[in-house]
Design a protein around this motif. Sequence first.
Motif, PDB file in Angstrom:
ATOM      1  N   THR A  26       0.847  -1.198   0.000  1.00 29.29           N
ATOM      2  CA  THR A  26       0.000   0.000   0.000  1.00 29.29           C
ATOM      3  C   THR A  26       0.878   1.243   0.000  1.00 29.29           C
ATOM      4  O   THR A  26       1.984   1.246   0.545  1.00 29.29           O
ATOM      5  CB  THR A  26      -0.926   0.033   1.225  1.00 29.29           C
ATOM      6  N   THR A 310      -2.971   0.568  -3.859  1.00 31.93           N
ATOM      7  CA  THR A 310      -2.662  -0.803  -3.473  1.00 31.93           C
ATOM      8  C   THR A 310      -2.038  -1.518  -4.656  1.00 31.93           C
ATOM      9  O   THR A 310      -2.518  -1.395  -5.790  1.00 31.93           O
ATOM     10  CB  THR A 310      -3.935  -1.550  -3.031  1.00 31.93           C
ATOM     11  N   THR A 319      -7.629   2.486  -4.171  1.00 36.30           N
ATOM     12  CA  THR A 319      -8.664   1.975  -3.271  1.00 36.30           C
ATOM     13  C   THR A 319      -9.553   3.076  -2.714  1.00 36.30           C
ATOM     14  O   THR A 319     -10.700   2.822  -2.355  1.00 36.30           O
ATOM     15  CB  THR A 319      -8.016   1.196  -2.103  1.00 36.30           C
ATOM     16  N   SER A 320      -9.036   4.289  -2.628  1.00 38.29           N
ATOM     17  CA  SER A 320      -9.863   5.414  -2.190  1.00 38.29           C
ATOM     18  C   SER A 320      -9.169   6.713  -2.579  1.00 38.29           C
ATOM     19  O   SER A 320      -7.964   6.737  -2.828  1.00 38.29           O
ATOM     20  CB  SER A 320     -10.105   5.382  -0.673  1.00 38.29           C
TER      21      SER A 320
END
Length: 644
Positions: A26, A310, A319-320
């Motif tokens: 990450t 990620t 992922t966001s």
Amino acid sequence: MRTRSLVGLFLAGSLLTTPVLAQQVTAKLRLLQTTDLHTSLLNYDYYRDAEDNTVGLSKVATLIRQARTEAPNSLLIDNGDLLQGNPLGDYIAKVKGLKDGDTHPMYMAMNLIGYDAASLGNHEFNFGLPFLDTALKGAKFPSVSANIFETDGNTHRFKPYVILDRTVKDTGGKEHPIKIAVIGLTTPQIVQWDKAHLDGKIVTKDIVATAEAIVPEVKAKGADLIILAAHTGIGTDQVKSGDMAENAGWALTKVPGIHAVLTGHQHLTFPGQFKDLAGADAAKGTINGVPIAMPGFWGSHLGVFDLELTKTDGGWSVTSGTSSIRPIYKLDENRKRVPLVDNQPDIVAAVTPVHEEVLKYIRAPFGKVAAPIYSYFALVQDDPSVQIVSDAQVWYAQKALKGTKYENLPILSAAAPFKAGGRGGPDYYTDVPAGEIAIKNAADLYLYPNTVQMVTLTGAGVREWLEMSAGQFKQIDPNKSDPQDLVDTSFPTFNFDIIDGVTYEVDVTQPKRYDNDGKLVAPDARRIKNLAFQGKPIDDKQDFVIVTNNYRASGGGKFPGLDGKNIILQAPDENRQALIDFITEQKSVNPSADKNWRFAKTGKPVTLAFESGAKAEAFLASNPALTKLGDGQNGFVRYGLKLD
């Protein structure tokens, strides 16, 4: 026991033959954005010839440095409208000039700051393609725009995108390679707005359709992250692919495969404004789940995107993501503008020499005006700042049309107030005292480097032009005695054209005939009353020449009857230069408004409320019907115009 042993052997063998899953990685990536800097290089207002701590790349540079220290991985992108906007831009383009080997001051500063990429804005084309091509050579980062093509419609005129090979540190501090695609997009209307420079040289295509075509291409080339650097506004949820929309940001969030959208052009903010738009989440800074930002204009804000990444065997994924904007100033409890950051010293040092050249340029006098020129009441009465522009345009047209088949047609002039508060703030007004007038004042009176153009229209066409212009106002109820807000702030003041050479009244008790996009919404409504030429009702069939600018003549503002097909003269001179030449030749001019328009009587006493600057109070005597009502918002003062 034998059975358990066999099971144990089986499990052990399974563990030995099962592949070990790759560890998930990450990382965090911060994307920083500037937009619509408009040559606001320093915290200086060249029109007021004074420091202004609400603007300036030199201020934003400090925010950039701060934001970078907070994140291990960052990328900096500009979203266009760099090279035009104030006298510094004009001085470089029109006076000093650029030759091969020179670096434009904006790019000089941006090179020092360390930009990774930039998209092109519509105002990059105001000075023509040769100037732009020369300026771009001075940038040490790529500039991209995917929807601008050579006249064959297939060959990109500029690099459409760039795939940046970067490394990112994961949350454990280990570095990993990543490919980041930055796709540039530009308002397709540039071929209309700068027709004199671009006609027959380039073509443009739809922003959304272009993005839909390019995203799969950059994906196929290995892009892990795809960013749209789109010089377009956010617009509405009604925009669709293929609309050739000017403001298509909302629609871009629907393009599959993109991870962030940079917008601008509208000189607004997001997160901040647009909070009621479908799919908008102001808290997260997303629309339809996609991070998107619009960080103001002139360096008022820095856009900040924070993306969570990620990495697995399949590559990187987002992922966001969120966006926010950081201002360079705030309003205190007394509504005064308080700076939040200082200038970046190395930027100031690098550009001070050219700044001093611009100061000498703007302070040079070239004529006199016999009365003060101000725009505090430009939206409610005939105005001297608009009047002097109209007078200059008629003077120019009379010379330009002499000896042509149009020389005997009556000449009208269309001009709008450019500095009338609004998004520019409570000091954003023209205020030139009587006496000597300098270059800075001429630039103040006519902000944009538009060129003079002339169109032919019938009297009926003039009426429709004014009906569209009257969209500046809200509908007023004549039965209400309390002050009623007059000005529709969603209507740009540069579209509030006053047509000089005719007389008319505006009936604001009527609904708008056209909406802001030029669509006929109330066919039976008529706000323009008593339209007359030379004291008589205008003949709807009579032909007129209307002198205006290239933006309006080519369809800018979507006025009825103006699509570029009825242009009869495309002058090489700027409207601003025509103004300078007019005053120079006359030596002294009287800019007092001739009061050719007014609001129609309402039949009952009403007060039309509007906001203007605090300094407007000194000019209230110009119209006894004007009164001060009290404090407005964000430093403005509320005034009233009484009608009966």
